[in-house]
Design an enzyme around this catalytic site. Structure first.
Site, PDB file in Angstrom:
ATOM      1  N   HIS A  81      20.693  11.263  21.175  1.00  0.00           N
ATOM      2  CA  HIS A  81      20.520   9.864  21.573  1.00  0.00           C
ATOM      3  C   HIS A  81      21.670   9.341  22.416  1.00  0.00           C
ATOM      4  O   HIS A  81      21.550   8.285  23.040  1.00  0.00           O
ATOM      5  CB  HIS A  81      20.377   8.984  20.326  1.00  0.00           C
ATOM      6  CG  HIS A  81      19.365   9.491  19.360  1.00  0.00           C
ATOM      7  ND1 HIS A  81      19.696  10.185  18.215  1.00  0.00           N
ATOM      8  CD2 HIS A  81      18.008   9.433  19.388  1.00  0.00           C
ATOM      9  CE1 HIS A  81      18.587  10.522  17.566  1.00  0.00           C
ATOM     10  NE2 HIS A  81      17.554  10.082  18.263  1.00  0.00           N
ATOM     11  N   CYS A 103      20.728  13.844  25.536  1.00  0.00           N
ATOM     12  CA  CYS A 103      19.675  14.228  26.477  1.00  0.00           C
ATOM     13  C   CYS A 103      20.121  13.907  27.900  1.00  0.00           C
ATOM     14  O   CYS A 103      20.623  12.801  28.160  1.00  0.00           O
ATOM     15  CB  CYS A 103      18.396  13.472  26.149  1.00  0.00           C
ATOM     16  SG  CYS A 103      17.086  13.718  27.374  1.00  0.00           S
ATOM     17  N   HIS A 131      19.174   0.638  17.893  1.00  0.00           N
ATOM     18  CA  HIS A 131      18.777   2.029  18.094  1.00  0.00           C
ATOM     19  C   HIS A 131      19.988   2.810  18.619  1.00  0.00           C
ATOM     20  O   HIS A 131      20.736   2.303  19.462  1.00  0.00           O
ATOM     21  CB  HIS A 131      17.620   2.118  19.090  1.00  0.00           C
ATOM     22  CG  HIS A 131      17.008   3.479  19.177  1.00  0.00           C
ATOM     23  ND1 HIS A 131      17.573   4.492  19.920  1.00  0.00           N
ATOM     24  CD2 HIS A 131      15.897   4.000  18.599  1.00  0.00           C
ATOM     25  CE1 HIS A 131      16.826   5.579  19.799  1.00  0.00           C
ATOM     26  NE2 HIS A 131      15.800   5.300  19.008  1.00  0.00           N
ATOM     27  N   GLU A 133      20.345   5.113  20.765  1.00  0.00           N
ATOM     28  CA  GLU A 133      20.415   5.255  22.217  1.00  0.00           C
ATOM     29  C   GLU A 133      20.940   3.975  22.870  1.00  0.00           C
ATOM     30  O   GLU A 133      21.735   4.025  23.814  1.00  0.00           O
ATOM     31  CB  GLU A 133      19.034   5.602  22.793  1.00  0.00           C
ATOM     32  CG  GLU A 133      19.074   5.822  24.300  1.00  0.00           C
ATOM     33  CD  GLU A 133      17.719   6.069  24.922  1.00  0.00           C
ATOM     34  OE1 GLU A 133      17.533   5.697  26.098  1.00  0.00           O
ATOM     35  OE2 GLU A 133      16.837   6.631  24.236  1.00  0.00           O
ATOM     36  N   THR A 172      15.059   5.050  27.057  1.00  0.00           N
ATOM     37  CA  THR A 172      14.151   6.064  27.607  1.00  0.00           C
ATOM     38  C   THR A 172      12.851   6.227  26.820  1.00  0.00           C
ATOM     39  O   THR A 172      11.933   6.895  27.289  1.00  0.00           O
ATOM     40  CB  THR A 172      14.840   7.440  27.669  1.00  0.00           C
ATOM     41  OG1 THR A 172      15.164   7.859  26.329  1.00  0.00           O
ATOM     42  CG2 THR A 172      16.093   7.406  28.518  1.00  0.00           C
ATOM     43  N   ASN A 232      10.031   6.735  20.017  1.00  0.00           N
ATOM     44  CA  ASN A 232       8.891   7.246  20.785  1.00  0.00           C
ATOM     45  C   ASN A 232       7.676   7.477  19.891  1.00  0.00           C
ATOM     46  O   ASN A 232       6.542   7.297  20.326  1.00  0.00           O
ATOM     47  CB  ASN A 232       9.289   8.507  21.566  1.00  0.00           C
ATOM     48  CG  ASN A 232       9.470   9.718  20.692  1.00  0.00           C
ATOM     49  OD1 ASN A 232       8.501  10.391  20.332  1.00  0.00           O
ATOM     50  ND2 ASN A 232      10.709  10.020  20.330  1.00  0.00           N
ATOM     51  N   SER A 275      10.298  14.226  18.801  1.00  0.00           N
ATOM     52  CA  SER A 275      11.257  14.895  17.927  1.00  0.00           C
ATOM     53  C   SER A 275      10.585  15.594  16.743  1.00  0.00           C
ATOM     54  O   SER A 275      11.259  16.033  15.812  1.00  0.00           O
ATOM     55  CB  SER A 275      12.297  13.884  17.417  1.00  0.00           C
ATOM     56  OG  SER A 275      11.680  12.727  16.905  1.00  0.00           O
TER      57      SER A 275
END
Length: 322
Positions: A81, A103, A131, A133, A172, A232, A275
């Site tokens: 993340h 990533c 989150h 990320e 993302t 996601n 994931s």
């Protein structure tokens, strides 16, 4: 001989499951373990999936929340993340050996935010508060340089230092449709706002949402294999509901399924977040076969051939070898 089991058609979304960034992150941990032996420390869940975490724990990975839980002679991996700059800076200060499994598509957003900040722009980040990320992305630049919004309503309430000096980036793993609405609101309110050179929402998020959108409308029920803290995966459930599927549920594993609730279900849409490993999808199908006469149909929208190289990994210093 006629089967006494009711018929069930499972419609598999494709693409589904692991994306290139998740696969790379997991390979980084496994390779670090193979080259150095356990323990290898991992800051936060490497990806949001307990099955993956437990598999790596069994191999010798130790998951920690912060670097102060890593001993001075430890090797640590940062999760897919991404992390704020303060984390690698602290690792360097302590002279820890570390590998960054962020990533590459998240790293692209990091560089984008840095570029805008250096150009003197205030960055508006579209994402979910808290989150990992989002925390990592906002932590690439000094505190206060990035303003977070999640909804169109947030845009309406937004106060900015200079409406002529703005840029936006996005998490993302967001809903493609919802994000388009927020971007439109930003552009309407701030016509001079700069956007990313390339789409921030990653290819895997987009592909999985489109695949679920293709199979959900004709299904009685949609299952998405994933975790509640996986952005996601949660977006896939939302897509199925938005596309008119009467029921859409997130499940971690086949063990979460209330099979009595499938009474009357004849067409089941099945996908998995980026994931979630394919074995969990296989287990759902196998569990269904024990109760139904199952026919599997796969609906493939695109072939994914994206791969990300595993970078050179740190080696435990000879003096620290067991």
């Amino acid at each position: 001989m006629t089967s006494s089991k009711p018929a069930l058609t499972i419609v598999l979304a494709s693409p589904r499951g692991f994306c290139a960034g998740v696969d790379r992150a997991i390979q980084i941990v496994k390779q670090a373990l193979a080259e150095n032996g356990p323990p290898v420390y991992v800051r936060h869940e490497i990806v949001h999936n307990r099955y993956v975490v437990e598999e790596l724990e069994a191999m010798g990975a130790v998951f920690v929340e912060e670097l102060d839980q890593v001993p001075d002679d430890g090797i640590v991996v940062f999760s897919a993340h991404g992390v704020p700059k303060s984390v690698p800076n602290e690792a360097k200060r302590r002279r820890l050996l570390f590998a960054d499994a962020t990533c590459p598509l998240v790293s692209k957003v990091h560089r984008e935010v840095e570029r805008h900040h250096k150009a003197g722009l205030t960055v508006i980040l579209i994402g979910h508060a808290g989150h990992p990320e989002v925390i990592g992305t906002m932590g690439q630049v000094p505190e206060g340089s990035v303003l977070l919004v999640e909804t169109v309503e947030d845009v309406a309430r937004l106060e900015v230092p200079d409406p002529e000096r703005l840029a936006f980036s996005t998490q993302t793993t967001l809903s493609v449709l919802d994000t388009a609405g927020v971007v439109a609101a930003l552009k309407e309110r701030f016509p001079r706002i700069e956007g990313p050179r390339n789409e921030d929402i990653c290819y895997a998020t987009t592909n999985r949402q489109q695949a679920v959108a293709a199979i959900a409308p004709g299904s009685d029920l949609t299952f998405v294999v994933g975790a509640k803290n996986s952005s996601n995966s949660m977006r896939l459930v939302e897509v199925a509901r938005r596309e008119g599927c009467p029921r859409a549920e997130l499940i971690r594993t086949a063990a979460d399924i209330d099979w009595d609730s499938l009474d009357g279900v004849r067409r089941l849409a099945l996908s998995a977040g980026a994931s979630a490993p394919e074995i969990l999808v296989d287990q759902v199908i196998e569990a269904a076969r024990q109760r139904f006469e199952v026919t599997v149909e796969e609906v493939k929208l695109v072939d994914e051939n994206v791969t990300f190289r595993v970078p050179p990994l740190p080696k435990r210093r000879p003096a620290q070898a067991a």
